[in-house]
Each structure stands twice: as C-alpha cells, then as structure tokens.
Design an enzyme around this catalytic site. Structure first.
Site, PDB file in Angstrom:
ATOM      1  N   ASP A   1       0.544   1.763  11.976  1.00 37.65           N
ATOM      2  CA  ASP A   1      -0.494   1.134  12.801  1.00 37.65           C
ATOM      3  C   ASP A   1      -1.894   1.308  12.237  1.00 37.65           C
ATOM      4  O   ASP A   1      -2.823   0.602  12.646  1.00 37.65           O
ATOM      5  CB  ASP A   1      -0.470   1.713  14.222  1.00 37.65           C
ATOM      6  CG  ASP A   1       0.757   1.283  15.004  1.00 37.65           C
ATOM      7  OD1 ASP A   1       1.420   0.327  14.565  1.00 37.65           O
ATOM      8  OD2 ASP A   1       1.050   1.907  16.035  1.00 37.65           O
TER       9      ASP A   1
ATOM     10  N   GLN B   1       2.105 -11.340 -13.958  1.00 33.70           N
ATOM     11  CA  GLN B   1       1.140 -10.478 -13.270  1.00 33.70           C
ATOM     12  C   GLN B   1      -0.016 -11.276 -12.652  1.00 33.70           C
ATOM     13  O   GLN B   1      -0.687 -10.785 -11.744  1.00 33.70           O
ATOM     14  CB  GLN B   1       0.585  -9.436 -14.238  1.00 33.70           C
ATOM     15  CG  GLN B   1       1.652  -8.522 -14.794  1.00 33.70           C
ATOM     16  CD  GLN B   1       1.247  -7.883 -16.108  1.00 33.70           C
ATOM     17  OE1 GLN B   1       0.571  -6.867 -16.135  1.00 33.70           O
ATOM     18  NE2 GLN B   1       1.667  -8.484 -17.215  1.00 33.70           N
TER      19      GLN B   1
END
Length: 746
Positions: A157, A659
């Site tokens: 959270d 990438q």
C-alpha cells in the site's frame, strides 16, 4: 586465547506478504555472513518464533540462492494470536536465546513493527523471568540482556511514514498498470467503461499512481473524497463529454477504502450502477485483489530491498542498549533511518484523520508530492481544457516540443502531460517531428487536447527522434522557423545529444536573437547518463527489461553448469550494468567507470571454476557495452569457455534494443509526469522575461532541481559521455558483498 563468540541475528517476515521481501531476506543473510555473523531465518513470522525448533534455522550463503526473483516470502508469514500474549512472547524469547539470538530484522507492516517495538521493550523483563524460572543461565541472561531491532517496511500500500517507498509497492503498481493497460485495449475495442478496484484501505497511493500511469478518467481515494455530495452527476457529465470528444473508452480507478465526505463507502459496483443508469453504457467491474501482491518483484523492489537489507545488518551490529529501534527506508535512492514508533504513530495519524473526516490534514500528511500528483491528475482527467485559448490571465504563448537522441520509454507520457497542462492554461503547443532536424525543416504541427489521448501508456516516441546537433547554416534555419511559428519556448525531451543541441542554441543567442526564448531539457534516456538528475526517464523501464530477460536466461542456464555473459546498453555509463547486476544477482559486473584487465578476467574465471567444481550450476556476468574495446563480450565468452574447459559451459546474451522497447514502467510514467509539470511552469514563467533562462531539470535528493544550461560542460566528464557525479557508484561495494561468497562457505 578463546575465540570471540559469533554474533547471532535473526530475520523474519510478518503480516501480509510483499514482493521484494525475499530480496531483503537474501541481503540480510549474505551481509551477516560476510560480516562473520551467524544468521537465522525465523519461518512463519512471530508464530514460528513461538514454536521454535525447526522454525528457527541457521542459514548458509546458498540457502538464499535463487530467491531474488521470487514473489511472496520463502520463509513464510503468518498471523500469531499467541504473540499477543505475554506467555507467548516469553516463549519466543526462550526460543531465540536457545540459539543465542538477540538481534532481529523484522520485515512487515505497521502491526508487525509495532509488535517488534513492544517485544523489545519487554525483553529485559522476559529474560529475567526466564532466568528466575531456571530456563536460561546467568551468562545467557547477561550476554543477551537487550534486544536490538531494525524494521523494514513490507507493504504494497505504500502507507508507512519514514520512507518514500515500502517493499512491494512498486511491484504492486506494476501489476496494476499492466492490468489497466490490458483493460484499456479491450475497453476501447467495445467502447466500454471499466471500473477497476485496487488495494488501499486507508491509502490512495496505488489508486492515484495507477490512475496517472494508466491514463484514467476518474478516481476515488480515501484521502480526497469527492467535493460534492452529488459526485455521481459530476462523474457522469465528465465521462459523457469525453465520449463526445472522441474518447472510445472510460476508465475509473477506485481504492478499496474509498468513501464520500461523510464516510459512506463508495464501492466499485455502486459506481458501475451509477454509470449504467445515467450514461446507458456497457460497464464492467474488475477487482484486482491479491493479484497486486503476487508475481515477480520489479527491478526497483529487488535493488531497493537489497540495499535496505544490507543497511539493516550494518545498523544492528552497531546497536547499543540505549538505541531506539529504527526503520530503514529510502528517500530518492538514498537509504535513511527514522525512529520506528514515531513512524508508526505518524502512519496511524493519517488513518485517524481520514476517520475524523479531516481530509485536508490527511492529504497534507501524505506529503507535498502526493497532493501535487493528485492536482495534476485532476487536470489530465478533464475532457476539455478549463481555459479556452486566449482567455487566460496572460497572453497566449506558443511552445514547441521535440525529442532528441534515441527513443526512451516515458517520452510520450511527458509530451502528453506538457501538452495538456499548456493547453489547459490557454496556450498553444507545436509538436516537432524528427527532433532538431524537424526544427530545421520546419516540420511542426499543432497539438490539441485529444491529440495526445493514449500517450500515457505508449512506448517509443510518437514525435520521432533524431541525434542531430545543428551546425552552421542550420542554426539560421532554426531561428527562421522559431520566428515564423512565433515560438515562445522550447521543451526538449531526450538524451545528451538533445542537451548539447540546446546548449548550442543557448550559446548562439548573441548571433540569433530568436534563440532568446526559455529552453528546458527534460532527461529521457535509458543510459541514465545526464547531469542534474539521479534518474532519467526510461532508465527504470530498461532496467526492468534487463531483469526480465535475465530471469529467463537463468531459468535456462540452471539446467546445466553454465556461465552466461549478458551485455547491456549504457554507452560510457555503468548504471544499467551495476543496477541490473544488483537486481538480478549477478556474480560479476563490468563497468566502463572501472574498466577491465586480462588479470581481472583470469581471476574471475578461476573463481567461477572453483565454485562450479563445488556444485554451482549457474554463474551470471553482466557487462556494459563500452566497458573495453578489446575485451568484448565475444572475447570474454571465448576466454571463459577455454579456461572453463569441461567444468562449465559459456553462453552470451546481447540484449540490444529490447532495452529501449516496451511500455514505460509505472515509475517512468510518474517521473515523466512530475518533471513535465515543472517544465511547463518554467516555460510559462520565463517566456515574458527579457533574457529568459535555458536550463535542464532533474530530481536530486528527493527535490526537483533546475540548473542553468551553461553549466552543462563542467558537469559532464571531459572524456566520456557521463556526468561527473554518479550516485549509483556508491553501491559497488554493497553489490560485491551480496554476490561474492566467502571461501569458508563452500
């Protein structure tokens, strides 16, 4: 002389699991061993501490091998009712002292950490009770008279004070963003509305950052309930206008703890019903639930958890009886400590403010960046700009936006934010196609509110990129086009070539008055080799691509005794290699900042041979593409293969442009948003000045900083395309400690 007894420390995970816990456990175990300690894992959290026996196990170096990429916690977690009792805690002390443990690393949420602090405060009394009952001797009671505790926050959270990010929050945000991206594509196909519920009982971080990352159209979070009691009407009207303007889908993100200003819960199914009744639209609900906790940890959660696990051990070994328990956290890539109970109290104060309907205080306690992100999201969610062109308090301005260098995930996100924020204030924005070559050719087109729809999630660079640095007569042509289009400010989103091109324009202001406009450079390059910012847009996405690829490579490699040499991008900057090695558990990393010699390679192959002969199945080597012109990836593979002989095989993997591809990570989307906001504010503020600034922006030490572009040359290395100041180089020793197994552990 008698040898000094080894320090013994324990590590446990408690409460809800979170991706990255295993990385923290691995770091604690290996750092402790490297410091000469005995390290014990306490399985099943506090419950295992009470049960004792096989629940408390001594760990070896290889005990935590192969766990870096795993989700959850391999040592288990459980709720313990018995630990809430004094008898249970006394038994826990007895079990710890049976192993000589009186130093603990506790990884968990506020409940687990509060329990740890209370356990520490009771420890002397419990030890005394055990001594009086004859269950421990006097020597043990004196030697273990105090308990040292360090807390690491494991919570998806991201609701804990004292750290910018908790273990697991970034990975959970990855799960949410992946789900929102997938939902958006199917929603647009059917012109549907989706209501997506994410976790966050008292904290809206996941909902807020997920909404920014996923380009959501409406949001509900606990800290900022809808202002009006008739929020249903406001939401439906906003989504209706969006559809009228051409949007094919609508996305509403709601935190599980959402409610109105009176504390009445707002549920996903309630929102669905409101939308169907008022808009007549096909609406679906998706509750992500525990999928947010699951899956592999992100690159950030791996390296961040490794750093704080390492620091936790260092802190424990230096602890004194009078020291207050600490939380080890992170603030903008720097490890920090804070008093444990103070952080717990501040965390609970936010929940109390929400419960008391004091939302202004709750929002303020989340920090300035949280509130700023929410205000930015409110603007981005609008179906139309709030200020029609020409009706603002200042004269309408014209800005040009372009890219330079190679494509970098997050570029489109930054453009979307810059366009909408500028247009929202009544200004015009021109997109320049093909970088500075497009500015030379006059290839500019006006962008409006809807022209950047869907750009928040898109990889690549929709405006196109080019490495062109204008010279000679090209500067005159750029000046002509700036005057012709009436450009009042320039935003360049790109890499070092873009910085150098902007610096060229700045240095030519005496010859070309048209260049006397505000110029801002926003760092966007996977190489992360730009001055003034600790992280460039795209670097996190590239790092996640590397880690994902290496995970796959490792799965194939363990089937045989094999060494893999993985080449990553970065040019003259070792960020991707160092952090990729740290996040993937590489045994050796070759950096351009350090170079490599034949002697280094021989030492490395000797060490690999030693461990392969003792049962090792995989060795991972990460090499930066520019580490050495002679000792190339092919050379290394050939050398290792020749010297390894029949002991192990060698393969190479050159990751290349994979990438640079793919959708931007949540971090890069959030970072791009945050930086773009400041860039627009800068351009608007400086556009009316007589001699406006030329600058570049970045985040350093947790703060947004703007530096003069004229400082660029002195901040860069004179011989290599990298900044003089590279914060990640401080992590080299930590990386070595976590990957280099002591010989006596064989």
């Amino acid at each position: 002389m008698l040898a000094q007894a080894k320090i013994k420390l324990g590590v446990l995970t408690s409460g809800g699991d979170a991706q990255g816990m295993n990385a923290a456990v691995r770091a604690v175990v290996r750092t402790g061993i490297s410091r000469g300690c005995e390290v014990y894992a306490i399985y099943e959290g506090y419950e295992g501490m009470i049960r004792g026996g096989d629940f408390i196990r001594r760990m070896k170096w290889d005990s935590v091998g192969g766990i870096l990429h795993l989700g959850g916690t391999v040592i288990g977690t459980a709720r313990s009712a018995d630990f809430r009792t004094r008898d249970g805690r006394r038994q826990a002390v007895a079990n710890l002292l049976a192993h000589g443990i009186h130093r603990l690393v506790v990884i968990g949420g506020d409940g687990s950490l509060t329990g740890a602090a209370e356990f520490r405060s009771e420890w002397p009394e419990l030890v005394q009770e055990l001594r009086e009952a004859g269950k421990i001797d006097v020597d043990t009671a004196e030697r273990c008279a105090f308990l040292a505790i360090v807390g690491l926050v494991g919570s998806i959270d991201n609701d804990f004070s004292g750290t910018d990010m908790t273990i697991g929050a970034d990975s959970a945000l990855h799960r949410i963003t992946e789900a929102l991206d997938a939902i958006t594509s199917t929603a647009a196909s059917h012109q549907r509305t989706f209501v997506v519920e994410v976790m966050g009982r008292n904290c809206g971080y996941l909902a807020l950052m997920g909404a920014i990352s996923g380009g959501a159209d409406w949001i509900f979070i606990p800290e900022a309930p809808p202002e009006a009691d008739d929020w249903q009407r406001a939401m439906c009207e906003a989504l209706r206008v969006g559809r009228q303007n051409g949007r094919r889908d609508s996305l509403v993100v709601i935190a599980e703890g959402a409610h109105d200003r009176h504390g009445v819960p707002i549920t996903a199914h309630q929102v669905k019903q409101v939308l169907e009744e008022n808009l007549g639209e096909d609406t679906r609900v998706t509750i992500l639930g525990h999928i947010q906790r699951g899956g592999v940890p992100s690159a950030f959660d791996r390296w961040m958890s490794s750093l704080i696990g390492y620091t936790a051990v260092q802190h424990l070994l230096a602890s004194q009886p009078q020291d207050e328990p600490q939380i080890i956290g992170i603030r903008e890539n720097r490890i920090t400590t804070a008093p444990l109970m103070q952080c717990v109290q501040e965390t609970r104060a936010v929940a109390e403010a929400i419960k008391a309907h004091d939302y202004e205080r709750a929002l303020a306690m989340r920090g300035g960046s949280f509130g700023e992100s929410l205000r930015t999201l409110y603007t981005l969610m609008q179906s139309n700009p709030s200020t029609p062109r020409g009706s603002g308090s200042t004269r309408p301005l014209r800005f040009a936006i372009l890219h330079a260098g190679g494509p970098s995930p997050g570029m489109n996100t930054a453009v979307r934010v810059a366009v909408r924020l500028s247009v929202d204030q009544g200004h015009q924005v021109y997109g320049v196609r093909n970088g500075f070559q497009g500015l030379i050719d006059g290839d500019l087109h006006e962008m409006d509110w809807m022209s950047v729809t869907g750009w928040a999630t898109a990889g690549g660079a929709e405006l196109g990129v080019n490495r062109k640095i204008p010279q000679g007569a090209e500067l005159y042509q750029i000046a002509r086009n700036i005057e012709s289009f009436g450009i009042d400010g320039l935003l360049m989103i790109g890499n070092l070539a873009g910085y150098q091109a902007c610096h060229r324009l700045f240095s030519e202001r005496t010859n070309f008055p048209a260049f006397r406009i505000p110029i801002m450079c926003l760092p966007a390059t996977i190489d992360n080799n730009l001055p003034g910012s600790e992280l460039s847009i795209g670097a996190d996405s590239a790092l996640n691509s590397i880690v994902d690829s290496v995970d796959r490579i490792k799965q194939s490699a363990v089937a045989a005794r094999r060494c893999f040499v993985v080449e990553v991008m970065g040019r003259d900057c070792g960020y991707l290699a160092l952090m990729g090695g740290l996040a993937s558990g590489a045994e050796r990393v070759y950096l351009p900042e350090e170079g490599v010699t034949l002697r280094d390679l021989q030492a490395d192959v000797d060490e690999m041979t030693y461990w392969f002969k003792r049962g090792k199945r995989l060795s991972l080597v990460v090499r930066n593409e520019n580490v050495d012109a002679v000792y190339t990836t092919g050379f290394m593979v050939a050398l290792f293969e020749q010297e390894g002989g029949p002991v192990f095989e060698v393969r190479q993997a050159i990751l290349g442009h994979i990438q640079q591809g793919g959708s931007p990570s949540p971090f890069d989307r959030i970072q791009a948003t945050r930086l773009a906001v400041r860039c627009v504010e800068f351009l608007i503020d400086r556009a009316t000045r007589k001699n406006p600034d030329a600058a570049f922006i970045g985040i350093r030490g947790g703060r947004l900083q703007i530096r003069d572009l004229e400082d660029l040359p002195r901040l860069m290395h004179p011989d290599f395309a990298r900044p003089r100041d590279q914060w990640w180089m401080e992590l080299r020793d930590i990386s070595r400690i976590l990957r280099q197994q002591p010989a006596d552990e064989g």
